[in-house]
Scaffold this active site. Sequence first.
Site, PDB file in Angstrom:
ATOM      1  N   HIS A 191       1.343 -24.989   9.914  1.00 30.20           N
ATOM      2  CA  HIS A 191       2.237 -25.347   8.668  1.00 30.20           C
ATOM      3  C   HIS A 191       2.889 -26.734   8.949  1.00 30.20           C
ATOM      4  O   HIS A 191       3.698 -26.891   9.802  1.00 30.20           O
ATOM      5  CB  HIS A 191       3.520 -24.156   8.465  1.00 30.20           C
ATOM      6  CG  HIS A 191       4.244 -24.568   7.479  1.00 30.20           C
ATOM      7  ND1 HIS A 191       3.922 -24.767   6.040  1.00 30.20           N
ATOM      8  CD2 HIS A 191       5.466 -25.115   7.174  1.00 30.20           C
ATOM      9  CE1 HIS A 191       4.900 -24.672   5.250  1.00 30.20           C
ATOM     10  NE2 HIS A 191       5.741 -25.085   5.888  1.00 30.20           N
ATOM     11  N   TYR A 241       3.758 -24.345  -7.360  1.00 24.45           N
ATOM     12  CA  TYR A 241       4.234 -23.110  -6.449  1.00 24.45           C
ATOM     13  C   TYR A 241       4.953 -22.168  -7.232  1.00 24.45           C
ATOM     14  O   TYR A 241       6.065 -22.578  -7.553  1.00 24.45           O
ATOM     15  CB  TYR A 241       4.702 -23.692  -5.338  1.00 24.45           C
ATOM     16  CG  TYR A 241       3.616 -24.385  -4.322  1.00 24.45           C
ATOM     17  CD1 TYR A 241       3.207 -23.676  -3.231  1.00 24.45           C
ATOM     18  CD2 TYR A 241       3.480 -26.001  -4.462  1.00 24.45           C
ATOM     19  CE1 TYR A 241       2.353 -24.394  -2.235  1.00 24.45           C
ATOM     20  CE2 TYR A 241       2.546 -26.493  -3.575  1.00 24.45           C
ATOM     21  CZ  TYR A 241       2.190 -25.757  -2.501  1.00 24.45           C
ATOM     22  OH  TYR A 241       1.345 -26.205  -1.842  1.00 24.45           O
TER      23      TYR A 241
END
Length: 622
Positions: A416, A234
Amino acid sequence: MQAHLSHQPCWSSLPSPSVREAASMYGTAVAIFLVILVAALRGSEPPESPFPYHIPLDPEGILELSWNVSYVQEIIHFQLQVQGLRAGVLFGMSDRGEMENADLIMLWTDGDRAYFADAWSDRKGQIHLDSQQDYQLLQAQRTRDGLSLLFKRPFVTCDPKDYVIEDDTVHLVYGILEEPFQSLEAINTSGLHTGLQRVQLLKSEVPTPSMPEDVQTMDIRAPDILIPDNETTYWCYITELPPRFPRHHIIMYEAIVTEGNEALVHHMEVFQCAAESEDFPQFNGPCDSKMKPDRLNYCRHVLAAWALGAKAFYYPKEAGVPFGGPGSSPFLRLEVHYHNPRKIQGRQDSSGIRLHYTATLRRYDAGIMELGLVYTPLMAIPPQETAFVLTGYCTDKCTQMALQDSGIHIFASQLHTHLTGRKVVTVLARDGQERKVVNRDNHYSPHFQEIRMLKKVVTVYPGDVLITSCTYNTENKTLATVGGFGILEEMCVNYVHYYPQTELELCKSAVDDGFLQKYFHMVNRFSSEEVCTCPQASVPQQFSSVPWNSFNRDMLKALYDYAPISMHCNKTSAVRFPGEWNLQPLPKITSTLEEPTPRCPIRQTQSPANPTVPITTEADAE
């Protein structure tokens, strides 16, 4: 006409299998020519419209999938492009991307003939021919680089060996055969080069609004970084809007992916930083780097989110996302998820998201509201759980206070969780009855997150309740997983996109802290092991000392199901609306929705046990 490839003799064109051979394979494999333009099954037509959706399946770009959806017929047409085909390929779907218990199509050769079939794998990865052939081959065509397969399948087949295609995340699996196999049953997925890709196959068909004449674009891109040779990275990058950038509306955004990196860039998000901070440190590096400033955790307001397979995202013609101007932070955080399972080295990347915005403000500001659970260790999942559910509430008291009489209109949603999340659903309830699902993903993956347009706009009125539930799997954990911001902690959130924007930015809950402490005292009372309930012990420390026997697990579930909650009914300033929000009772729901039962398609004829395969051939068109 017959053509031969000297370097791939196993793919030379040959007649269809004999009845005896077909019977030995339970009668439904289709012999095809792979060296020349090959024909379709009689009575089948490829779709007239083009394939609007495309994804690379593997990091090397050997396999590329395109598809087209017919909601009227409830059928998907797939086009699978294979470069440098060797001895065959498999493609299919499974519950979580496993090669075991997968629903598959198989293309393989025995060194003499080539075959196509609907198949499935058992729990040991062994391939079997499906007695019900629901994948229908329409065309196999040689291309300049390899082979193109065109086939179709209904959403629902009511075959127990088949995957039900719904509008949530689908885990696609693939495999490449390096050598011939004498029969389908001789193939085991454990011996193949395999992988998985996640995608939403059934996307909402929302009309595309026209763009205004004054539309402008802004690219938020990674600054020519070197993609790390790790399987998962990420990457975070902080950038800033131009000085004195005035208020605009974002009305559309789309992905910009560096050419050649299409298979490595998995998903991307653009966040706006908190307006309360006047300055944010520059950063360009892995999001989990020890050098990352803690202040970047306050860049959480989602402006745009894209995932593999997604097309451009258009806002409704009535609304746009405000950014720029007074009260808006000029700092933005780009987050790019690179998926590099082959650990490819030396690849530069400048991927990002292109914002389309206008100075002509639309009628409504679009807002983003957080639903679900507060980021707190009060909510925890015991270890060794396969399907532990946590639920967060946006109560009727909060919506009654914060929403206007005309309500708000939710048009998109982004679910999420962190790494242990497996399912997420948000349901709207009114007058004690669940009325409709806002968004649901029964195959949710934390590695595939995107803002999804809803098929139908959901209107929320004052007094409505929004219930968000997340299901977690902690089979590989030895300690409890607590809520929090860290990637090894957990979240349960639905970012709903709506208009008109209100002051309500966050509507979430958590169990009351006092009742959780009563739970720890009870564990102490009935357990031979002592759980520290002293004031200096943090909640994570207390959870880490709980002996996770069945009694303590059941009591924690009961606590979360019945104990009072602390409501966070927060304004954009992070201050709660006035009122008493602690020790609130759970919303009383007397009627719940049932998940719809898939409708089985009407089968006009059953596939014969030993079909005669009609084949027409043409010369290579190249």
